[in-house]
Design a protein around this motif. Structure first.
Motif, PDB file in Angstrom:
ATOM      1  N   ILE A 117       0.615  -1.304  -0.262  1.00  0.00           N
ATOM      2  CA  ILE A 117      -0.221   0.034  -0.226  1.00  0.00           C
ATOM      3  C   ILE A 117       0.666   1.398  -0.107  1.00  0.00           C
ATOM      4  O   ILE A 117       0.253   2.366  -0.789  1.00  0.00           O
ATOM      5  N   LEU A 118       1.691   1.054   0.435  1.00  0.00           N
ATOM      6  CA  LEU A 118       2.660   2.378   0.403  1.00  0.00           C
ATOM      7  C   LEU A 118       2.957   3.032  -0.226  1.00  0.00           C
ATOM      8  O   LEU A 118       3.195   4.138  -1.531  1.00  0.00           O
ATOM      9  N   PHE A 119       3.711   1.590  -0.921  1.00  0.00           N
ATOM     10  CA  PHE A 119       4.439   1.809  -2.981  1.00  0.00           C
ATOM     11  C   PHE A 119       3.310   2.226  -3.380  1.00  0.00           C
ATOM     12  O   PHE A 119       4.104   3.021  -4.610  1.00  0.00           O
ATOM     13  N   THR A 120       2.485   1.661  -3.473  1.00  0.00           N
ATOM     14  CA  THR A 120       1.403   1.701  -4.613  1.00  0.00           C
ATOM     15  C   THR A 120       1.134   3.491  -4.557  1.00  0.00           C
ATOM     16  O   THR A 120       0.860   3.408  -5.438  1.00  0.00           O
ATOM     17  N   GLY A 121       0.585   3.706  -3.186  1.00  0.00           N
ATOM     18  CA  GLY A 121       0.338   5.681  -3.168  1.00  0.00           C
ATOM     19  C   GLY A 121       1.630   5.786  -3.401  1.00  0.00           C
ATOM     20  O   GLY A 121       0.890   7.541  -4.016  1.00  0.00           O
ATOM     21  N   LEU A 122       2.771   6.096  -3.052  1.00  0.00           N
ATOM     22  CA  LEU A 122       3.464   6.524  -3.878  1.00  0.00           C
ATOM     23  C   LEU A 122       4.012   6.967  -5.428  1.00  0.00           C
ATOM     24  O   LEU A 122       4.435   8.135  -6.454  1.00  0.00           O
ATOM     25  N   ASP A 123       3.487   5.333  -5.723  1.00  0.00           N
ATOM     26  CA  ASP A 123       3.332   5.692  -7.325  1.00  0.00           C
ATOM     27  C   ASP A 123       2.694   6.746  -8.050  1.00  0.00           C
ATOM     28  O   ASP A 123       2.913   7.485  -8.782  1.00  0.00           O
ATOM     29  N   MET A 124       1.450   6.809  -7.337  1.00  0.00           N
ATOM     30  CA  MET A 124       0.837   7.354  -7.587  1.00  0.00           C
ATOM     31  C   MET A 124       0.683   9.303  -7.433  1.00  0.00           C
ATOM     32  O   MET A 124       0.681  10.083  -8.250  1.00  0.00           O
ATOM     33  N   PHE A 125       1.672   9.782  -6.575  1.00  0.00           N
ATOM     34  CA  PHE A 125       1.449  10.910  -5.689  1.00  0.00           C
ATOM     35  C   PHE A 125       2.568  11.445  -6.487  1.00  0.00           C
ATOM     36  O   PHE A 125       2.833  12.361  -6.748  1.00  0.00           O
ATOM     37  N   LEU A 126       3.520  10.043  -6.914  1.00  0.00           N
ATOM     38  CA  LEU A 126       5.506  10.594  -7.695  1.00  0.00           C
ATOM     39  C   LEU A 126       4.825  11.204  -8.775  1.00  0.00           C
ATOM     40  O   LEU A 126       5.213  12.776  -9.397  1.00  0.00           O
ATOM     41  N   LEU A 127       3.794  10.564  -9.313  1.00  0.00           N
ATOM     42  CA  LEU A 127       3.535  10.291 -10.944  1.00  0.00           C
ATOM     43  C   LEU A 127       2.608  12.353 -11.386  1.00  0.00           C
ATOM     44  O   LEU A 127       2.196  12.825 -11.864  1.00  0.00           O
ATOM     45  N   THR A 128       1.647  12.269  -9.882  1.00  0.00           N
ATOM     46  CA  THR A 128       0.923  13.065  -9.577  1.00  0.00           C
ATOM     47  C   THR A 128       2.095  14.590  -9.400  1.00  0.00           C
ATOM     48  O   THR A 128       1.887  15.638 -10.672  1.00  0.00           O
ATOM     49  N   MET A 130       5.294  14.826 -10.639  1.00  0.00           N
ATOM     50  CA  MET A 130       5.698  14.841 -12.481  1.00  0.00           C
ATOM     51  C   MET A 130       4.913  15.824 -13.286  1.00  0.00           C
ATOM     52  O   MET A 130       5.129  16.207 -14.157  1.00  0.00           O
ATOM     53  N   ALA A 131       4.111  15.233 -12.576  1.00  0.00           N
ATOM     54  CA  ALA A 131       2.468  16.169 -13.870  1.00  0.00           C
ATOM     55  C   ALA A 131       2.228  17.654 -13.551  1.00  0.00           C
ATOM     56  O   ALA A 131       2.815  18.465 -14.787  1.00  0.00           O
ATOM     57  N   TYR A 132       3.081  17.835 -12.183  1.00  0.00           N
ATOM     58  CA  TYR A 132       2.770  19.413 -12.240  1.00  0.00           C
ATOM     59  C   TYR A 132       4.254  19.695 -12.503  1.00  0.00           C
ATOM     60  O   TYR A 132       4.304  20.757 -12.895  1.00  0.00           O
ATOM     61  N   ASP A 133       5.310  19.098 -12.547  1.00  0.00           N
ATOM     62  CA  ASP A 133       6.457  19.145 -12.531  1.00  0.00           C
ATOM     63  C   ASP A 133       6.377  20.155 -14.508  1.00  0.00           C
ATOM     64  O   ASP A 133       6.710  20.893 -14.544  1.00  0.00           O
ATOM     65  N   ARG A 134       6.040  19.004 -15.285  1.00  0.00           N
ATOM     66  CA  ARG A 134       5.832  19.093 -16.289  1.00  0.00           C
ATOM     67  C   ARG A 134       4.491  20.441 -16.611  1.00  0.00           C
ATOM     68  O   ARG A 134       4.922  21.084 -18.037  1.00  0.00           O
ATOM     69  N   PHE A 135       3.712  20.576 -15.991  1.00  0.00           N
ATOM     70  CA  PHE A 135       2.377  21.921 -16.239  1.00  0.00           C
ATOM     71  C   PHE A 135       3.546  22.967 -15.770  1.00  0.00           C
ATOM     72  O   PHE A 135       3.688  24.193 -16.811  1.00  0.00           O
ATOM     73  N   MET A 136       4.375  23.147 -14.472  1.00  0.00           N
ATOM     74  CA  MET A 136       4.740  24.261 -14.816  1.00  0.00           C
ATOM     75  C   MET A 136       6.392  24.402 -15.653  1.00  0.00           C
ATOM     76  O   MET A 136       6.258  26.006 -15.498  1.00  0.00           O
ATOM     77  N   ALA A 137       6.838  23.602 -16.237  1.00  0.00           N
ATOM     78  CA  ALA A 137       7.925  23.934 -17.124  1.00  0.00           C
ATOM     79  C   ALA A 137       7.065  24.222 -18.465  1.00  0.00           C
ATOM     80  O   ALA A 137       8.023  25.222 -19.613  1.00  0.00           O
ATOM     81  N   ILE A 138       5.910  23.646 -18.439  1.00  0.00           N
ATOM     82  CA  ILE A 138       5.409  24.403 -20.186  1.00  0.00           C
ATOM     83  C   ILE A 138       4.532  25.246 -20.102  1.00  0.00           C
ATOM     84  O   ILE A 138       4.577  26.219 -21.039  1.00  0.00           O
ATOM     85  N   CYS A 139       3.449  25.439 -18.973  1.00  0.00           N
ATOM     86  CA  CYS A 139       2.712  26.354 -19.323  1.00  0.00           C
ATOM     87  C   CYS A 139       3.654  28.217 -18.344  1.00  0.00           C
ATOM     88  O   CYS A 139       3.372  28.745 -18.195  1.00  0.00           O
ATOM     89  N   HIS A 140       4.923  27.768 -17.181  1.00  0.00           N
ATOM     90  CA  HIS A 140       5.674  28.985 -16.927  1.00  0.00           C
ATOM     91  C   HIS A 140       6.777  28.344 -17.247  1.00  0.00           C
ATOM     92  O   HIS A 140       7.309  27.902 -16.154  1.00  0.00           O
ATOM     93  N   PRO A 222      -5.149  12.081  -6.953  1.00  0.00           N
ATOM     94  CA  PRO A 222      -4.320  12.591  -7.718  1.00  0.00           C
ATOM     95  C   PRO A 222      -4.175  12.530  -9.393  1.00  0.00           C
ATOM     96  O   PRO A 222      -3.733  13.660  -9.798  1.00  0.00           O
ATOM     97  N   PHE A 223      -4.882  11.542  -9.536  1.00  0.00           N
ATOM     98  CA  PHE A 223      -5.714  11.720 -10.954  1.00  0.00           C
ATOM     99  C   PHE A 223      -6.356  12.928 -12.023  1.00  0.00           C
ATOM    100  O   PHE A 223      -6.002  13.049 -12.900  1.00  0.00           O
ATOM    101  N   ILE A 224      -7.033  12.701 -11.144  1.00  0.00           N
ATOM    102  CA  ILE A 224      -8.000  14.570 -11.335  1.00  0.00           C
ATOM    103  C   ILE A 224      -6.968  15.961 -11.498  1.00  0.00           C
ATOM    104  O   ILE A 224      -7.169  16.527 -12.191  1.00  0.00           O
TER     105      ILE A 224
END
Length: 334
Positions: A117-128, A130-140, A222-224
């Motif tokens: 459960i710990l590493f499943t949650g970490l996978d989801m949060f890290l992917l989120t 990383m999406a925020y990182d790409r959002f900042m790199a492209i949009c700002h 996180p998916f949203i």
């Protein structure tokens, strides 16, 4: 199945302090002894590919100063989590096949469930993240390096760990309050939370409510966030005038989007299949996709089309003579 029909003796255990079972039986994929060597070979190969592939990503990022950026820092963390994620389930399954045993102790089952459960949650949060990182790199892009500084990136990863640890502690502590029948059989190759709860003789209403609540909060949330980030990213990419600029911006997101799609689609397939009563091994087979296959494919997805990763790996396995001058030259600018 017959072991679960005689649970009437568990009624007196409802008032007990913990459980009446000391071990679980992991039935795995097949009870056919002729298939066990094949299953062992396939999963051993996938596990070794997963470990070595993700280790190469970590080595490439840590050894090349050009990759000391927020995107690759998060990628190295994701690779580390993927190694741990697969290591919570596959080695035990391989050990059981090798020893021709299906037993896992109650303490071992709870421990495996906690880390899964710990590493499943970490996978989801890290992917989120990383999406925020790409959002900042492209949009700002002008504010990217200011906002995504090393301190903030480290803080984001720390928050991911804290949330995952708390979520895992909550679920495992909820399982500890349940009572179980003797000789509990799990139609799975590891102690999956829902499968364990289904085998309890206690009232599991509260456990199911906690699963639904945390699932909506920590999985759907996180998916949203990922969907919102990519809606903004696509909008920004469409606003780029040159076709080359659009391609370059999209290529930086393609790998992450592929991993997100693979992880969430396979996870959704697992929980849809778990509701299907026609096959006891269907859920176990579907779980392989996101517990083993997805962590194995991640290094390939991120490295095959990534020139920076390829270049870093070539430098890492290249000539030793160029390593020292490169490091000394970079020190002048640090």
């Amino acid at each position: 199945k017959t072991s679960f029909k005689t649970c009437l003796h568990c009624n007196h255990m409802q008032s007990g302090n913990l459980t009446g079972v000391s071990e679980f039986l992991l039935l795995g994929f097949s009870e056919d002894p002729e298939l066990q060597p094949l299953i062992f070979g396939v999963f051993l190969s996938m596990y070794l590919i997963t470990v070595f592939g993700n280790l190469l990503i970590i080595l490439a990022v840590s050894s090349d100063s050009h990759l000391h950026t927020p995107m690759y820092f998060l990628l190295a963390n994701l690779s580390f989590v993927d190694i741990c994620f697969t290591s919570t389930t596959v080695p035990k399954m391989l050990w059981n096949i090798q020893t021709q045993s299906k037993v896992i102790t109650f303490a071992g089952c709870i421990t495996q469930m906690y880390f899964f459960i710990l590493f499943t949650g970490l996978d989801m949060f890290l992917l989120t993240v990383m999406a925020y990182d790409r959002f900042m790199a492209i949009c700002h892009p002008l504010h990217y390096m200011v906002i995504m500084n090393p301190w903030f990136c480290g803080l984001l990863v720390l928050v991911c760990w804290v949330l995952s640890v708390l979520d895992s502690l909550l679920h495992t502590s909820m399982v500890l309050r349940l009572s179980f029948c003797t000789e509990v059989e799990l139609s799975h190759f590891f102690c999956e939370l829902i499968q364990v709860i289904k085998r309890s003789c206690s009232d599991t209403f509260l456990n199911n409510m906690v699963i639904y609540f945390t699932g909506m909060l920590l999985a759907v949330g996180p998916f949203i966030g990922i969907l919102y980030s990519y809606c903004k990213i696509v909008s920004s990419i469409l606003g780029i005038s040159s076709a080359q600029g659009k391609y370059k911006a999209f290529s930086t997101c393609a790998s992450h989007l592929s991993v997100v799609s693979l992880f969430y689609c396979t996870s959704l397939g697992v929980y849809l299949s778990s509701a299907a009563p026609q096959s006891s091994h269907l859920g176990a087979s579907a779980s392989v996709m996101y517990t083993v296959v997805t962590p194995m494919l991640n290094p390939f997805i991120y490295s095959l089309r990534n020139k920076d990763i390829k270049r870093a790996l070539k430098r890492f396995f290249g000539k030793e003579s160029i390593k020292r001058p490169t490091v000394l030259g970079l020190k002048k600018y640090t």
